[in-house]
Write a protein that holds these residues in place. Structure first.
Motif, PDB file in Angstrom:
ATOM      1  N   ASP A   1       8.852  -9.892  -0.910  1.00 40.55           N
ATOM      2  CA  ASP A   1       8.921  -8.432  -0.939  1.00 40.55           C
ATOM      3  C   ASP A   1       8.034  -7.779   0.124  1.00 40.55           C
ATOM      4  OD1 ASP A   1      10.720  -8.480  -3.021  1.00 40.55           O
ATOM      5  OD2 ASP A   1       9.172  -8.277  -4.566  1.00 40.55           O
ATOM      6  N   PHE A   2       7.271  -8.581   0.834  1.00 42.51           N
ATOM      7  CA  PHE A   2       6.359  -8.051   1.837  1.00 42.51           C
ATOM      8  C   PHE A   2       6.680  -8.553   3.240  1.00 42.51           C
ATOM      9  CE2 PHE A   2       4.197  -7.729  -2.193  1.00 42.51           C
ATOM     10  CZ  PHE A   2       3.750  -6.420  -2.162  1.00 42.51           C
ATOM     11  N   GLY A   3       7.949  -8.858   3.474  1.00 39.76           N
ATOM     12  CA  GLY A   3       8.384  -9.260   4.803  1.00 39.76           C
ATOM     13  C   GLY A   3       8.183  -8.160   5.830  1.00 39.76           C
ATOM     14  N   PHE A   4       8.085  -6.922   5.346  1.00 38.97           N
ATOM     15  CA  PHE A   4       7.868  -5.802   6.270  1.00 38.97           C
ATOM     16  C   PHE A   4       6.521  -5.903   6.976  1.00 38.97           C
ATOM     17  CE2 PHE A   4       6.236  -4.211   2.250  1.00 38.97           C
ATOM     18  CZ  PHE A   4       5.091  -3.514   2.604  1.00 38.97           C
ATOM     19  N   TYR A   5       5.575  -6.674   6.434  1.00 41.43           N
ATOM     20  CA  TYR A   5       4.322  -6.907   7.152  1.00 41.43           C
ATOM     21  C   TYR A   5       4.608  -7.607   8.478  1.00 41.43           C
ATOM     22  CZ  TYR A   5       1.428  -5.878   2.985  1.00 41.43           C
ATOM     23  OH  TYR A   5       0.803  -5.292   1.918  1.00 41.43           O
ATOM     24  N   GLY A   6       5.531  -8.565   8.446  1.00 40.42           N
ATOM     25  CA  GLY A   6       5.929  -9.241   9.672  1.00 40.42           C
ATOM     26  C   GLY A   6       6.561  -8.274  10.649  1.00 40.42           C
ATOM     27  N   THR A   7       7.437  -7.391  10.157  1.00 44.18           N
ATOM     28  CA  THR A   7       8.080  -6.397  11.011  1.00 44.18           C
ATOM     29  C   THR A   7       7.039  -5.474  11.637  1.00 44.18           C
ATOM     30  OG1 THR A   7      10.035  -6.441   9.586  1.00 44.18           O
ATOM     31  CG2 THR A   7       9.839  -4.581  11.093  1.00 44.18           C
ATOM     32  N   PHE A   8       6.080  -5.041  10.841  1.00 43.43           N
ATOM     33  CA  PHE A   8       5.008  -4.179  11.339  1.00 43.43           C
ATOM     34  C   PHE A   8       4.253  -4.880  12.474  1.00 43.43           C
ATOM     35  CE2 PHE A   8       0.595  -2.733  11.283  1.00 43.43           C
ATOM     36  CZ  PHE A   8       0.753  -1.371  11.406  1.00 43.43           C
ATOM     37  N   PHE A   9       3.854  -6.132  12.238  1.00 44.60           N
ATOM     38  CA  PHE A   9       3.124  -6.902  13.246  1.00 44.60           C
ATOM     39  C   PHE A   9       3.949  -7.051  14.519  1.00 44.60           C
ATOM     40  CE2 PHE A   9       2.223 -10.982  15.294  1.00 44.60           C
ATOM     41  CZ  PHE A   9       0.880 -10.837  15.565  1.00 44.60           C
ATOM     42  N   ILE A  10       5.224  -7.358  14.362  1.00 41.31           N
ATOM     43  CA  ILE A  10       6.117  -7.537  15.505  1.00 41.31           C
ATOM     44  C   ILE A  10       6.240  -6.241  16.293  1.00 41.31           C
ATOM     45  CG2 ILE A  10       8.541  -7.922  16.109  1.00 41.31           C
ATOM     46  CD1 ILE A  10       8.491  -9.959  13.657  1.00 41.31           C
ATOM     47  N   ASN A  11       6.434  -5.126  15.603  1.00 40.45           N
ATOM     48  CA  ASN A  11       6.592  -3.844  16.303  1.00 40.45           C
ATOM     49  C   ASN A  11       5.350  -3.467  17.099  1.00 40.45           C
ATOM     50  OD1 ASN A  11       9.245  -3.351  15.568  1.00 40.45           O
ATOM     51  ND2 ASN A  11       8.688  -2.216  13.743  1.00 40.45           N
ATOM     52  N   VAL A  12       4.182  -3.617  16.514  1.00 39.66           N
ATOM     53  CA  VAL A  12       2.978  -3.183  17.223  1.00 39.66           C
ATOM     54  C   VAL A  12       2.613  -4.150  18.345  1.00 39.66           C
ATOM     55  CG1 VAL A  12       2.127  -1.763  15.319  1.00 39.66           C
ATOM     56  CG2 VAL A  12       1.346  -4.124  15.505  1.00 39.66           C
TER      57      VAL A  12
END
Length: 135
Positions: A37-48
């Protein structure tokens, strides 16, 4: 039409392979560490980190801090960063929080990605200007 040269397309394709694989592995690692449920942490890291990398490389190239071939620039920015960054996923995940009624996470994620992304763009520019001599 310079952009139709085969070596440009090949450079972009090579960069895209590595960008897509990096995106996949960072996302899966975030899920393994924080839960699915926290895969968005990966997306956040990738985006920044994508913001930092593209700003760094383009600053080096545009400001002539380092001589960077058009092929290398295209491979790293259009190819790697284009496949690595996940803005469409960012939009989808933001909408998912909104749909679930998780407004707090939605606002933190939406604005946090934008603000930290812009900070990383500035850091990338500063690093390129400060750490390398002009050639």
């Amino acid at each position: 039409m310079e952009f139709l040269k085969g070596r440009y397309s090949l450079a972009i394709a090579i960069g895209a392979i590595f960008g897509a694989l990096s995106r996949f592995y960072f996302t899966e690692t975030a899920k393994a560490i924080f839960g699915k449920d926290f895969g968005f942490y990966g997306t956040f890291f990738i985006n920044v980190t994508g913001c930092l990398l593209i700003a760094y490389i383009l600053t080096l190239a545009i400001e002539n801090i380092r001589l960077i071939s058009p092929e290398f620039r295209l491979m790293t920015t259009t190819g790697f960063c284009g496949a690595y960054t996940t803005f469409s996923t960012y939009g989808l995940e933001t909408n998912g929080f909104l749909t679930k009624g998780d407004n707090q996470t939605m606002f933190l994620y939406f604005f946090g990605s934008a603000v930290v992304g812009m900070i990383c763009v500035q850091i990338g520019v500063l690093l390129a200007r400060a750490s390398l001599q002009k050639t």
